[in-house]
Write a protein that holds these residues in place. Structure first.
Motif, PDB file in Angstrom:
ATOM      1  N   UNK A 228       0.827  -1.207   0.000  1.00  0.00           N
ATOM      2  CA  UNK A 228       0.000   0.000   0.000  1.00  0.00           C
ATOM      3  C   UNK A 228       0.864   1.261   0.000  1.00  0.00           C
ATOM      4  N   UNK A 229       1.990   1.211   0.690  1.00  0.00           N
ATOM      5  CA  UNK A 229       2.897   2.366   0.723  1.00  0.00           C
ATOM      6  C   UNK A 229       3.368   2.710  -0.680  1.00  0.00           C
ATOM      7  N   UNK A 230       3.663   1.686  -1.473  1.00  0.00           N
ATOM      8  CA  UNK A 230       4.072   1.934  -2.863  1.00  0.00           C
ATOM      9  C   UNK A 230       2.937   2.585  -3.652  1.00  0.00           C
ATOM     10  N   UNK A 231       1.709   2.104  -3.460  1.00  0.00           N
ATOM     11  CA  UNK A 231       0.553   2.686  -4.153  1.00  0.00           C
ATOM     12  C   UNK A 231       0.359   4.148  -3.754  1.00  0.00           C
ATOM     13  N   UNK A 232       0.434   4.410  -2.457  1.00  0.00           N
ATOM     14  CA  UNK A 232       0.223   5.773  -1.962  1.00  0.00           C
ATOM     15  C   UNK A 232       1.326   6.696  -2.489  1.00  0.00           C
ATOM     16  N   UNK A 233       2.548   6.204  -2.564  1.00  0.00           N
ATOM     17  CA  UNK A 233       3.646   7.008  -3.121  1.00  0.00           C
ATOM     18  C   UNK A 233       3.411   7.284  -4.604  1.00  0.00           C
ATOM     19  N   UNK A 234       2.921   6.290  -5.334  1.00  0.00           N
ATOM     20  CA  UNK A 234       2.591   6.501  -6.754  1.00  0.00           C
ATOM     21  C   UNK A 234       1.495   7.556  -6.908  1.00  0.00           C
TER      22      UNK A 234
ATOM     23  N   UNK B 120      -5.948   7.565   4.361  1.00  0.00           N
ATOM     24  CA  UNK B 120      -6.530   7.163   3.076  1.00  0.00           C
ATOM     25  C   UNK B 120      -7.911   7.795   2.901  1.00  0.00           C
ATOM     26  N   UNK B 121      -8.668   7.888   3.969  1.00  0.00           N
ATOM     27  CA  UNK B 121      -9.973   8.535   3.871  1.00  0.00           C
ATOM     28  C   UNK B 121      -9.801  10.003   3.453  1.00  0.00           C
ATOM     29  N   UNK B 122      -8.835  10.696   4.018  1.00  0.00           N
ATOM     30  CA  UNK B 122      -8.570  12.082   3.634  1.00  0.00           C
ATOM     31  C   UNK B 122      -8.158  12.201   2.185  1.00  0.00           C
ATOM     32  N   UNK B 123      -7.323  11.281   1.741  1.00  0.00           N
ATOM     33  CA  UNK B 123      -6.883  11.262   0.342  1.00  0.00           C
ATOM     34  C   UNK B 123      -8.089  11.038  -0.569  1.00  0.00           C
ATOM     35  N   UNK B 124      -8.938  10.089  -0.191  1.00  0.00           N
ATOM     36  CA  UNK B 124     -10.126   9.799  -0.983  1.00  0.00           C
ATOM     37  C   UNK B 124     -11.024  11.028  -1.094  1.00  0.00           C
ATOM     38  N   UNK B 125     -11.188  11.736   0.019  1.00  0.00           N
ATOM     39  CA  UNK B 125     -11.995  12.956   0.002  1.00  0.00           C
ATOM     40  C   UNK B 125     -11.431  13.984  -0.979  1.00  0.00           C
TER      41      UNK B 125
ATOM     42  N   UNK C  51     -11.813   5.027  -6.718  1.00  0.00           N
ATOM     43  CA  UNK C  51     -12.014   3.574  -6.610  1.00  0.00           C
ATOM     44  C   UNK C  51     -10.812   2.905  -5.955  1.00  0.00           C
ATOM     45  N   UNK C  52      -9.627   3.353  -6.296  1.00  0.00           N
ATOM     46  CA  UNK C  52      -8.409   2.794  -5.701  1.00  0.00           C
ATOM     47  C   UNK C  52      -8.381   3.047  -4.193  1.00  0.00           C
ATOM     48  N   UNK C  53      -8.782   4.245  -3.789  1.00  0.00           N
ATOM     49  CA  UNK C  53      -8.851   4.562  -2.356  1.00  0.00           C
ATOM     50  C   UNK C  53      -9.857   3.663  -1.655  1.00  0.00           C
ATOM     51  N   UNK C  54     -10.978   3.394  -2.314  1.00  0.00           N
ATOM     52  CA  UNK C  54     -11.975   2.497  -1.722  1.00  0.00           C
ATOM     53  C   UNK C  54     -11.395   1.100  -1.498  1.00  0.00           C
ATOM     54  N   UNK C  55     -10.648   0.601  -2.472  1.00  0.00           N
ATOM     55  CA  UNK C  55     -10.005  -0.714  -2.315  1.00  0.00           C
ATOM     56  C   UNK C  55      -8.988  -0.688  -1.179  1.00  0.00           C
TER      57      UNK C  55
ATOM     58  N   UNK D 160     -10.807  -0.809   2.115  1.00  0.00           N
ATOM     59  CA  UNK D 160     -11.283  -2.170   2.400  1.00  0.00           C
ATOM     60  C   UNK D 160     -10.152  -3.038   2.936  1.00  0.00           C
ATOM     61  N   UNK D 161      -8.980  -2.975   2.302  1.00  0.00           N
ATOM     62  CA  UNK D 161      -7.843  -3.767   2.765  1.00  0.00           C
ATOM     63  C   UNK D 161      -7.405  -3.326   4.156  1.00  0.00           C
ATOM     64  N   UNK D 162      -7.339  -2.023   4.385  1.00  0.00           N
ATOM     65  CA  UNK D 162      -6.940  -1.534   5.708  1.00  0.00           C
ATOM     66  C   UNK D 162      -7.935  -1.950   6.780  1.00  0.00           C
ATOM     67  N   UNK D 163      -9.211  -2.027   6.439  1.00  0.00           N
ATOM     68  CA  UNK D 163     -10.208  -2.500   7.408  1.00  0.00           C
ATOM     69  C   UNK D 163      -9.916  -3.943   7.805  1.00  0.00           C
ATOM     70  N   UNK D 164      -9.557  -4.769   6.827  1.00  0.00           N
ATOM     71  CA  UNK D 164      -9.204  -6.164   7.124  1.00  0.00           C
ATOM     72  C   UNK D 164      -7.939  -6.244   7.969  1.00  0.00           C
TER      73      UNK D 164
END
Length: 160
Positions: A43-49, A107-112, A137-141, A144-148
């Protein structure tokens, strides 16, 4: 479009993304549950991208990251490590859980932010609506993963 407001908004989200990437990287390095740490590293790689995508969006609308905001965000990320957990040299047992909660908030802030930009993209040709739809959509995924991962960590930390 009020460019001053748009630029300021993007610069605020840039500062947040700077702190967010730092937090994701640190949690990936320090989380005690190996499978959770591996997932957070990905996820860190995704957020950096996505942070680089934000940089391109900023360029497209005629602004750039604020140096002062970037420095302040990095300092804030480091200060966030100081917690009243009663431990000086070791991590408190709940640190792993609280840090995932912080990642969920980030991630919620980023999604907003993506969602707000998407809401004006149809009226602003410098914003790519399809890209913003994908980022939401990517933030939503990611949420979901962070919730798990949060529940996995909660079961491990609270039960043991």
């Amino acid at each position: 479009m009020d460019d001053e407001v748009l630029h300021g908004y993007l610069q605020h989200h840039w500062a947040g993304s700077t702190a967010g990437v730092s937090l994701f990287r640190r949690v990936a390095r320090t989380h005690a549950i190996a499978t959770v740490a591996t997932a957070i590293d990905s996820l860190a790689d995704e957020v950096a991208d996505e942070r680089e995508t934000l940089r391109r969006i900023m360029h497209d609308v005629g602004t750039s990251p604020s140096t002062l905001g970037t420095v302040a965000a990095k300092a804030g990320a480091e200060l966030g490590r100081l917690k009243p957990n009663g431990r000086i040299l070791t991590r408190a047992p709940l640190t792993d859980l609280v840090e995932i909660e912080a990642l969920r908030i980030a991630v919620w802030g980023k999604r907003c932010g993506w969602e707000a930009l998407r809401s004006v993209a149809d009226d602003e040709p410098r914003l790519d609506a399809a890209l913003l739809d994908d980022l939401v959509a990517r933030s939503d995924r990611q949420l979901d993963l962070l919730a798990q991962l949060h529940l996995t960590t909660a079961r491990r930390r609270i039960v043991s």
